[in-house]
Design an enzyme around this catalytic site. Sequence first.
Site, PDB file in Angstrom:
ATOM      1  N   PHE A   1      -6.746  -0.801   2.244  1.00  0.00           N
ATOM      2  CA  PHE A   1      -6.561  -1.190   0.848  1.00  0.00           C
ATOM      3  C   PHE A   1      -5.687  -2.443   0.799  1.00  0.00           C
ATOM      4  CE2 PHE A   1      -4.391  -0.748  -3.340  1.00  0.00           C
ATOM      5  CZ  PHE A   1      -5.528  -0.906  -4.126  1.00  0.00           C
TER       6      PHE A   1
ATOM      7  N   LYS B   1      -3.714  10.261  -4.577  1.00  0.00           N
ATOM      8  CA  LYS B   1      -3.141  10.599  -3.284  1.00  0.00           C
ATOM      9  C   LYS B   1      -2.961  12.107  -3.120  1.00  0.00           C
ATOM     10  CE  LYS B   1      -2.809   6.401  -1.731  1.00  0.00           C
ATOM     11  NZ  LYS B   1      -3.356   5.649  -2.857  1.00  0.00           N
TER      12      LYS B   1
ATOM     13  N   TYR C   1      29.166  -4.743 -12.432  1.00  0.00           N
ATOM     14  CA  TYR C   1      27.995  -5.587 -12.178  1.00  0.00           C
ATOM     15  C   TYR C   1      28.180  -6.425 -10.909  1.00  0.00           C
ATOM     16  CZ  TYR C   1      26.967  -4.018 -16.854  1.00  0.00           C
ATOM     17  OH  TYR C   1      26.744  -3.221 -17.956  1.00  0.00           O
TER      18      TYR C   1
ATOM     19  N   ARG D   1      22.694  -3.395  -6.732  1.00  0.00           N
ATOM     20  CA  ARG D   1      23.903  -2.815  -7.314  1.00  0.00           C
ATOM     21  C   ARG D   1      24.255  -1.487  -6.648  1.00  0.00           C
ATOM     22  NH1 ARG D   1      24.330  -1.449 -13.796  1.00  0.00           N
ATOM     23  NH2 ARG D   1      26.622  -1.460 -13.942  1.00  0.00           N
TER      24      ARG D   1
ATOM     25  N   ASP E   1       2.235   2.342   7.481  1.00  0.00           N
ATOM     26  CA  ASP E   1       1.711   2.531   6.134  1.00  0.00           C
ATOM     27  C   ASP E   1       1.066   3.915   6.120  1.00  0.00           C
ATOM     28  OD1 ASP E   1       0.265   2.648   3.764  1.00  0.00           O
ATOM     29  OD2 ASP E   1      -0.388   0.556   3.853  1.00  0.00           O
TER      30      ASP E   1
ATOM     31  N   GLN F   1       0.325   7.636  -5.803  1.00  0.00           N
ATOM     32  CA  GLN F   1      -0.623   7.236  -6.856  1.00  0.00           C
ATOM     33  C   GLN F   1      -1.563   8.403  -7.185  1.00  0.00           C
ATOM     34  OE1 GLN F   1      -4.076   6.670  -6.037  1.00  0.00           O
ATOM     35  NE2 GLN F   1      -4.677   5.922  -8.045  1.00  0.00           N
TER      36      GLN F   1
ATOM     37  N   HIS G   1      -1.788   7.446   3.136  1.00  0.00           N
ATOM     38  CA  HIS G   1      -2.814   8.495   3.202  1.00  0.00           C
ATOM     39  C   HIS G   1      -2.350   9.708   4.005  1.00  0.00           C
ATOM     40  CE1 HIS G   1      -6.093   5.074   3.077  1.00  0.00           C
ATOM     41  NE2 HIS G   1      -5.346   5.106   1.997  1.00  0.00           N
TER      42      HIS G   1
ATOM     43  N   ARG H   1      13.440   1.612  -9.052  1.00  0.00           N
ATOM     44  CA  ARG H   1      13.915   2.991  -9.148  1.00  0.00           C
ATOM     45  C   ARG H   1      12.839   3.906  -9.739  1.00  0.00           C
ATOM     46  NH1 ARG H   1      18.617   0.132 -11.234  1.00  0.00           N
ATOM     47  NH2 ARG H   1      17.803   0.576 -13.311  1.00  0.00           N
TER      48      ARG H   1
END
Length: 386
Positions: free
Chosen positions: A88, A188, A224, A217, A159, A185, A162, A234
């Site tokens: 992919f 999956k 900050y 951060r 990767d 996703q 899968h 996140r």
Amino acid sequence: MNSRPAPAFPAWPQFDDTERQALERALAQGQWWRLGGGEVAAFEEEFAAYTGARHALAVTNGTHALELALETMGVGPGDEVIVPAFTFISSSQAVQRIGAVSVPVDVDPGTYCLDVAAAAAAITPRTKAIMPVHMAGLMADMDGLDKLAADAGVSLLQDAAHAHGARWRGRRVGELGSVATFSFQNGKLMTAGEGGAVLFPDEEMYEQAFLRHSCGRPRDDRRYLHRTAGTNMRLNEFSAAVLRAQLARLDGQITVREERWPVLSTLLAGIPGVQPQADDDRADRNPHYMAMFRLPGWSEERRNALVDRLVAAGLPAFAGFRAVYRTDAFWQVNAPDETVDEVAARCPNAEAISADCVWLHHRMLLGSVPALTDAAAIVAELVRAG
């Protein structure tokens, strides 16, 4: 023309009151982001334990997981990353998005995973990492790739989009000593619609990745004090709550799919002209994200027409991935200094597989043996007619 009734297979995604209760639990926290709630942190601990990793970091999606992993590994502009030509597009685009050069190499014609010899031939002084993709849940040759990476002095990035629950010689993805990424996703093996995760073998990399995925951060920052370049990757609390429920049922689903794949594979292999994806005994647990098969000698157009007929017959069928170098997107930024034809010439297996491969969604492998038998009969009938 197929005249058989469509076999019944389970829907996907699967969910029940476990997910509903998890969402209510996340809602009741009153804080729905990871630094205010507890679901993301709990999921990371559970997923790290499940995969055998020292550290897991949940992120927004699988593509971001790859980008974050590459950056944390020190890959940057001008570096080369070896990727499978048959995968992919995210595997390649993640490299290109951070300014590095994606170098597609050929895959094994049976397993569809990165070919070790082809990867070795593609290494240059600019190579920074090799990215094997565990295609359809079947782990790439980690013995050969580990040795190649060590000999060449480059990093490995698995990767594993899968490969939730996969094992290589009894070792889980997180136990292999290299960084690995996952996708959650919608299609999956476990899902919250979107989401991803990165596994890290050491704490320093994990802490750097945490900063990068949270705008640079620290967790306890109130001034900050952004310590490094980053962005917001996140994961939210609702997705993490759903993923905790999905993880709890994953092993049971893998067991069913491992029992069903030999049935379907044998049936498909009995159809003249059909070649199911090969197995590798060293990959001793395969979660089977897809049921893949090839039709050697078929053109892309003929394969695509067959997929349309399979879908019309009620099977969740898809065309195999297009070779990454056969997409316009690949050539828009940070492509190798080659032509399409030059890349294709050194990737004959990927060239053929991307034209003649069909895959069936893993929910089929959660169905009954009679349903799989009916499905194989439909494939046989339509292949003969095609």
